[in-house]
Write a protein that holds these residues in place. Structure first.
Motif, PDB file in Angstrom:
ATOM      1  N   ASP A  12       2.074   7.748   2.243  1.00  0.00           N
ATOM      2  CA  ASP A  12       0.689   7.549   1.807  1.00  0.00           C
ATOM      3  C   ASP A  12       0.623   7.301   0.306  1.00  0.00           C
ATOM      4  N   ASN A  13       1.390   8.068  -0.456  1.00  0.00           N
ATOM      5  CA  ASN A  13       1.412   7.899  -1.904  1.00  0.00           C
ATOM      6  C   ASN A  13       1.940   6.518  -2.282  1.00  0.00           C
ATOM      7  N   GLU A  18       0.762   1.063  -4.201  1.00  0.00           N
ATOM      8  CA  GLU A  18       0.799  -0.382  -3.953  1.00  0.00           C
ATOM      9  C   GLU A  18      -0.616  -0.958  -3.967  1.00  0.00           C
ATOM     10  N   SER A  19      -1.564  -0.237  -3.368  1.00  0.00           N
ATOM     11  CA  SER A  19      -2.955  -0.694  -3.349  1.00  0.00           C
ATOM     12  C   SER A  19      -3.558  -0.722  -4.745  1.00  0.00           C
ATOM     13  N   ILE A  20      -3.250   0.283  -5.548  1.00  0.00           N
ATOM     14  CA  ILE A  20      -3.752   0.331  -6.922  1.00  0.00           C
ATOM     15  C   ILE A  20      -3.201  -0.850  -7.717  1.00  0.00           C
ATOM     16  N   GLY A  21      -1.915  -1.120  -7.582  1.00  0.00           N
ATOM     17  CA  GLY A  21      -1.309  -2.268  -8.261  1.00  0.00           C
ATOM     18  C   GLY A  21      -1.935  -3.574  -7.810  1.00  0.00           C
ATOM     19  N   GLY A  25      -4.019  -6.176 -10.235  1.00  0.00           N
ATOM     20  CA  GLY A  25      -3.633  -7.586 -10.298  1.00  0.00           C
ATOM     21  C   GLY A  25      -4.762  -8.497  -9.850  1.00  0.00           C
ATOM     22  N   LYS A  26      -5.486  -8.065  -8.817  1.00  0.00           N
ATOM     23  CA  LYS A  26      -6.599  -8.871  -8.318  1.00  0.00           C
ATOM     24  C   LYS A  26      -7.700  -8.950  -9.370  1.00  0.00           C
ATOM     25  N   ASP A  27      -7.956  -7.857 -10.069  1.00  0.00           N
ATOM     26  CA  ASP A  27      -8.965  -7.865 -11.120  1.00  0.00           C
ATOM     27  C   ASP A  27      -8.600  -8.888 -12.199  1.00  0.00           C
ATOM     28  N   PHE A  60      -6.062  -8.113   1.758  1.00  0.00           N
ATOM     29  CA  PHE A  60      -5.036  -7.138   2.067  1.00  0.00           C
ATOM     30  C   PHE A  60      -4.057  -7.012   0.909  1.00  0.00           C
ATOM     31  N   PRO A  61      -3.745  -5.781   0.498  1.00  0.00           N
ATOM     32  CA  PRO A  61      -2.769  -5.609  -0.572  1.00  0.00           C
ATOM     33  C   PRO A  61      -1.341  -5.763  -0.065  1.00  0.00           C
ATOM     34  N   PHE A  62      -1.179  -5.951   1.227  1.00  0.00           N
ATOM     35  CA  PHE A  62       0.141  -6.081   1.831  1.00  0.00           C
ATOM     36  C   PHE A  62      -0.022  -6.856   3.125  1.00  0.00           C
ATOM     37  N   PRO A  63       1.054  -7.451   3.607  1.00  0.00           N
ATOM     38  CA  PRO A  63       0.957  -8.175   4.879  1.00  0.00           C
ATOM     39  C   PRO A  63       0.518  -7.216   5.990  1.00  0.00           C
ATOM     40  N   PRO A  64      -0.351  -7.646   6.897  1.00  0.00           N
ATOM     41  CA  PRO A  64      -0.841  -6.763   7.963  1.00  0.00           C
ATOM     42  C   PRO A  64       0.268  -6.080   8.752  1.00  0.00           C
TER      43      PRO A  64
END
Length: 75
Positions: A12-13, A18-21, A25-27, A60-64
């Motif tokens: 989870d961490n 990964e989601s925060i990164g 990057g998206k911002d 999605f921050p990662f491939p599904p």
């Protein structure tokens, strides 16, 4: 069970980091895209424009297939 719980927390961490990164990057990509949109259209690089559109609207921050979806939910 405690080992399984600890491993789940580690996963989870890692997913959260990964989601925060991804969000950071998206911002940056959104800010760059807005800057391009505010510039005269004649100066746009068409390839860069469409690449930016794809990057800005990716949700999605990662491939599904990397999603940690429990098998009970998938059926």
């Amino acid at each position: 069970m405690a080992v399984s719980m600890l491993e789940g927390l580690k996963q989870d961490n890692a997913a959260l980091q990964e989601s925060i990164g991804f969000a950071k990057g998206k911002d940056t990509r959104i800010q760059n895209f807005l800057k391009m949109l505010r510039s005269p259209g004649e100066s746009w690089d068409t390839l860069a424009f469409y690449k930016s559109v794809r990057e800005v609207f990716t949700i999605f921050p990662f491939p599904p297939q990397k999603a940690l979806i429990p098998k009970e939910i998938l059926g």
